[in-house]
Design an enzyme around this catalytic site. Structure first.
Site, PDB file in Angstrom:
ATOM      1  N   ARG A 197       0.769  -0.957  -0.424  1.00  0.00           N
ATOM      2  CA  ARG A 197       0.359  -0.282   0.155  1.00  0.00           C
ATOM      3  C   ARG A 197       1.093   0.971   0.249  1.00  0.00           C
ATOM      4  O   ARG A 197       0.197   1.879  -0.710  1.00  0.00           O
ATOM      5  CB  ARG A 197      -0.957   0.026   1.231  1.00  0.00           C
ATOM      6  CG  ARG A 197      -1.828  -0.981   1.446  1.00  0.00           C
ATOM      7  CD  ARG A 197      -2.745  -0.890   2.699  1.00  0.00           C
ATOM      8  NE  ARG A 197      -3.758   0.127   1.908  1.00  0.00           N
ATOM      9  CZ  ARG A 197      -4.783   1.128   3.472  1.00  0.00           C
ATOM     10  NH1 ARG A 197      -4.430   0.318   4.093  1.00  0.00           N
ATOM     11  NH2 ARG A 197      -4.946   2.076   2.755  1.00  0.00           N
ATOM     12  N   CYS A 253      -1.320   6.477   9.349  1.00  0.00           N
ATOM     13  CA  CYS A 253      -1.641   5.633   8.868  1.00  0.00           C
ATOM     14  C   CYS A 253      -2.476   5.546   7.425  1.00  0.00           C
ATOM     15  O   CYS A 253      -2.289   6.193   6.581  1.00  0.00           O
ATOM     16  CB  CYS A 253      -2.388   3.987   9.477  1.00  0.00           C
ATOM     17  SG  CYS A 253      -3.577   4.752  10.054  1.00  0.00           S
TER      18      CYS A 253
END
Length: 296
Positions: A197, A253
């Site tokens: 990611r 995050c």
């Protein structure tokens, strides 16, 4: 005392009146699964707090997928559950501690230090044949007065500034180099998401793929042992050894949840100036002008 407690530590103190156990189980994509699991069975005496209904505000244009709850709103919810300013809270989940760490961070943000995470979570507790129940406790409401700690939080403007400083300072995004090699005490951005990611190769949750320019990638699960417990302070110090302890660190995050275990791990490793970018990647990309980096 450490930010985490063992299962046997909790078992020995299971019914102490000053303690509140909080079940934080939640599954992304299955918003009712956590509460349903709690209603089926939980640690005796535990109350339930939902990631999206209790530990987040409603989603808006900015703020990410899990915006921080308003301090007074969260304080009122805690008080209703019998959690006061002198309570000791032990939080657990079944997701490697990420939701419990969100509550841990939020309570400390509200000025409450007596909060801990149960090592291993619910499944490890049950596997040891420790007691579980479906009984939901009746709680006497308490009083919780928040004392917000703004220094624990970073906003998007501060992250933009750090990103620009980091890129211009010459650090190599995506590699674990000592930022002190580029500039003394240069601020550090840490991306807590999985490597794919971060690289922009496998984005299934947010509209844009990649990372904030200048951010380094330290996957949050790398702070844990195979059994779901956090690594020791010495192991974590080694894990973060390439980071400058004199630098300010901002952790993010996808939506401000899995960054919290990294905040805990950094503090356990001895870092003193660690802030959370609560909106995280999902907030960053809500501003069209914000740059996006991909790859190494």
């Amino acid at each position: 005392m450490d930010a985490t407690v063992t299962r046997r530590w909790l078992l020995a103190r299971l019914y102490e009146p000053e303690q509140t156990i909080v079940d934080c189980r939640f599954t992304l994509g299955k918003p009712e699964a956590g509460r349903e699991s709690y209603e089926q069975e939980h640690i005796p005496g535990a109350v339930y707090l939902d990631l999206e209904h209790d530990l987040s505000s409603p989603v808006g244009e900015h703020g990410g997928r899990h915006p921080l709850p308003e301090p007074q709103v969260l304080a009122a919810r805690l008080a209703k559950l019998g959690i006061g300013n002198h309570s000791r809270i032990v939080a657990y989940d079944d997701e490697s501690g990420m939701n419990a760490a969100r509550l841990w961070w939020l309570l400390r943000y509200l000025g409450h230090e007596q909060v801990f995470i149960l090592e291993g979570g619910f499944s490890a507790w049950k596997a040891e044949k420790f007691p579980v129940t479906d009984h939901q406790p009746v709680r006497v409401p308490s009083t919780f007065e928040p004392k917000v700690q703004p220094q624990m939080l970073a906003d998007v403007d501060q992250v933009r500034q750090v990103s620009e400083q980091t890129v211009n300072g010459g650090t190599h995004a995506g590699t674990h180099v000592s930022v002190s090699d580029a500039a003394s005490a240069l601020p550090i951005l840490i991306d807590s998401r999985a490597n794919d990611r971060y690289h922009g190769k496998n984005e299934t949750l947010d509209k844009k793929a990649g990372h904030i320019p200048g951010a380094l990638n330290y996957f949050w699960k790398d702070t844990q042992n195979a059994d779901g417990s956090f690594k020791s302070a010495e192991q974590l110090a080694e894990h973060f050894a390439e980071l400058d302890k004199d630098a300010g660190i901002i952790v993010y995050c996808g939506s401000g949840v899995t960054a919290c275990p990294n905040v805990l791990a950094l503090e356990k490793a001895g870092f003193k100036n660690v802030r959370l970018y609560a909106g995280s990647w999902s907030d960053w990309i809500s501003y069209e002008e914000n740059p996006v980096a991909t790859g190494e």
